[in-house]
Design a protein around this motif. Sequence first.
Motif, PDB file in Angstrom:
ATOM      1  N   SER A 178      -2.294   8.441  -3.477  1.00  0.00           N
ATOM      2  CA  SER A 178      -1.472   9.579  -3.903  1.00  0.00           C
ATOM      3  C   SER A 178      -1.436  10.663  -2.834  1.00  0.00           C
ATOM      4  CB  SER A 178      -1.972  10.149  -5.227  1.00  0.00           C
ATOM      5  OG  SER A 178      -3.294  10.637  -5.090  1.00  0.00           O
ATOM      6  N   ILE A 179      -2.564  10.892  -2.152  1.00  0.00           N
ATOM      7  CA  ILE A 179      -2.596  11.895  -1.082  1.00  0.00           C
ATOM      8  C   ILE A 179      -1.692  11.468   0.069  1.00  0.00           C
ATOM      9  CG2 ILE A 179      -4.038  12.860   0.747  1.00  0.00           C
ATOM     10  CD1 ILE A 179      -4.430  14.308  -1.832  1.00  0.00           C
ATOM     11  N   MET A 180      -1.789  10.219   0.481  1.00  0.00           N
ATOM     12  CA  MET A 180      -0.969   9.753   1.606  1.00  0.00           C
ATOM     13  C   MET A 180       0.512   9.759   1.268  1.00  0.00           C
ATOM     14  SD  MET A 180      -2.790   9.400   4.239  1.00  0.00           S
ATOM     15  CE  MET A 180      -1.529   8.650   5.273  1.00  0.00           C
ATOM     16  N   GLN A 181       0.860   9.546   0.013  1.00  0.00           N
ATOM     17  CA  GLN A 181       2.270   9.641  -0.381  1.00  0.00           C
ATOM     18  C   GLN A 181       2.756  11.084  -0.284  1.00  0.00           C
ATOM     19  OE1 GLN A 181       1.801   7.511  -4.168  1.00  0.00           O
ATOM     20  NE2 GLN A 181       3.207   5.945  -3.425  1.00  0.00           N
ATOM     21  N   LYS A 182       1.895  12.045  -0.627  1.00  0.00           N
ATOM     22  CA  LYS A 182       2.264  13.451  -0.476  1.00  0.00           C
ATOM     23  C   LYS A 182       2.372  13.821   0.996  1.00  0.00           C
ATOM     24  CE  LYS A 182       0.286  15.135  -4.810  1.00  0.00           C
ATOM     25  NZ  LYS A 182      -0.770  15.967  -5.439  1.00  0.00           N
ATOM     26  N   VAL A 183       1.475  13.261   1.806  1.00  0.00           N
ATOM     27  CA  VAL A 183       1.529  13.497   3.245  1.00  0.00           C
ATOM     28  C   VAL A 183       2.895  13.109   3.801  1.00  0.00           C
ATOM     29  CG1 VAL A 183       0.667  12.602   5.452  1.00  0.00           C
ATOM     30  CG2 VAL A 183      -0.947  13.393   3.719  1.00  0.00           C
ATOM     31  N   TYR A 207      -1.327   3.445   7.369  1.00  0.00           N
ATOM     32  CA  TYR A 207      -2.587   4.158   7.190  1.00  0.00           C
ATOM     33  C   TYR A 207      -3.299   3.597   5.969  1.00  0.00           C
ATOM     34  CZ  TYR A 207      -1.586   7.804  10.621  1.00  0.00           C
ATOM     35  OH  TYR A 207      -1.352   8.488  11.781  1.00  0.00           O
ATOM     36  N   TRP A 208      -4.548   3.184   6.165  1.00  0.00           N
ATOM     37  CA  TRP A 208      -5.354   2.707   5.059  1.00  0.00           C
ATOM     38  C   TRP A 208      -5.575   3.836   4.057  1.00  0.00           C
ATOM     39  CZ3 TRP A 208      -7.344  -2.228   4.386  1.00  0.00           C
ATOM     40  CH2 TRP A 208      -7.218  -3.096   5.476  1.00  0.00           C
ATOM     41  N   PRO A 223       3.300   6.990   6.797  1.00  0.00           N
ATOM     42  CA  PRO A 223       3.545   8.397   6.482  1.00  0.00           C
ATOM     43  C   PRO A 223       4.974   8.849   6.748  1.00  0.00           C
ATOM     44  CG  PRO A 223       2.287   8.192   8.511  1.00  0.00           C
ATOM     45  CD  PRO A 223       2.369   6.824   7.920  1.00  0.00           C
ATOM     46  N   TYR A 224       5.738   8.082   7.514  1.00  0.00           N
ATOM     47  CA  TYR A 224       7.112   8.488   7.818  1.00  0.00           C
ATOM     48  C   TYR A 224       8.103   8.005   6.765  1.00  0.00           C
ATOM     49  CZ  TYR A 224       5.457  10.142  12.286  1.00  0.00           C
ATOM     50  OH  TYR A 224       4.790  10.844  13.252  1.00  0.00           O
ATOM     51  N   SER A 225       7.919   6.790   6.318  1.00  0.00           N
ATOM     52  CA  SER A 225       8.842   6.252   5.313  1.00  0.00           C
ATOM     53  C   SER A 225       8.318   6.422   3.896  1.00  0.00           C
ATOM     54  CB  SER A 225       9.085   4.765   5.582  1.00  0.00           C
ATOM     55  OG  SER A 225       7.887   4.017   5.367  1.00  0.00           O
ATOM     56  N   GLY A 226       6.992   6.599   3.768  1.00  0.00           N
ATOM     57  CA  GLY A 226       6.384   6.647   2.448  1.00  0.00           C
ATOM     58  C   GLY A 226       6.211   5.272   1.843  1.00  0.00           C
ATOM     59  N   ALA A 227       6.570   4.215   2.616  1.00  0.00           N
ATOM     60  CA  ALA A 227       6.460   2.850   2.099  1.00  0.00           C
ATOM     61  C   ALA A 227       4.995   2.495   1.865  1.00  0.00           C
ATOM     62  CB  ALA A 227       7.084   1.868   3.085  1.00  0.00           C
ATOM     63  N   VAL A 228       4.771   1.686   0.830  1.00  0.00           N
ATOM     64  CA  VAL A 228       3.416   1.281   0.446  1.00  0.00           C
ATOM     65  C   VAL A 228       3.249  -0.211   0.704  1.00  0.00           C
ATOM     66  CG1 VAL A 228       1.775   1.115  -1.464  1.00  0.00           C
ATOM     67  CG2 VAL A 228       3.300   3.083  -1.301  1.00  0.00           C
ATOM     68  N   PHE A 229       2.111  -0.590   1.262  1.00  0.00           N
ATOM     69  CA  PHE A 229       1.825  -1.977   1.592  1.00  0.00           C
ATOM     70  C   PHE A 229       0.511  -2.378   0.950  1.00  0.00           C
ATOM     71  CE2 PHE A 229      -0.037  -5.290   4.233  1.00  0.00           C
ATOM     72  CZ  PHE A 229       1.036  -6.130   4.498  1.00  0.00           C
TER      73      PHE A 229
END
Length: 253
Positions: A178-183, A207-208, A223-229
């Motif tokens: 959730s933090i990295m998505q806000k980033v 980013y892990w 962090p640029y696209s907000g894509a999740v892997f």
Amino acid sequence: KGVGSSCNNKYKSCCNTCPEYTYTSIPKGYVSAGSCSSCDGTKYKVTEAPCTGYKRAGDCECGYDTTSSTCLSGSSTLYKLCKACCEPTCSDESNCKYGSSQVSNGCGGYCTVCNKTGNYHCPDGTSVPEASMCKSDPDGIIIQEDNFCIILSKYQGYNYGDKAMNSTPSGWRFASLSIMQKVSEHVGTINQQLNKIGEDNLLNSWYWTNTYHSDCCVYAVNPYSGAVFKTVHPESGQPGISRAYFRYYKNCN
């Protein structure tokens, strides 16, 4: 006996009944509109208290300001001020430790509000507005924008996610999904702040995070696209990320 009088055995004479004077005392919220001496003592006509300068029904488009002073008129409580049709989202602040900023109050005006922290995070845990004010080099940068506030470490790692999490310095935490998505919503401001202390932009890579999607593996975020892997175990034989970049963080609070 005449109109407005009555022969009363108690007084052995005729006395005034004071027609239309019905109150033997003046109720709260009323004023006297005249008095009359009757068989049963003084009686009063009353009228609602004028409450001059106080707002009446229909005076206020958006209702009363219930924090203002009041006046009781009859059974109605009137208020000195009307409520603003737009409620400001902030109020002016003073004696600011880290300076102040002008922010919109949501009603076409502005508030002067204190900056909650400095821009730089020092190894001793303090926050300062200038990097030179740290006793040693800043170890992180503070990003504060809208309702988002985070402290990112200036150090970047290049290892497996589990090793990265285990090597997180004391006092810091490894970023959650959730933090990295806000980033990713504030990456421009983050890069700007990182550059101030000689750090490169966030990498356009994965980013892990410390958020697991299974017993073995965690999510990673660009962090640029907000894509999740969904990362996979390196021994699974499936395509995946074996090494990823990460940054430490901790909340401003």
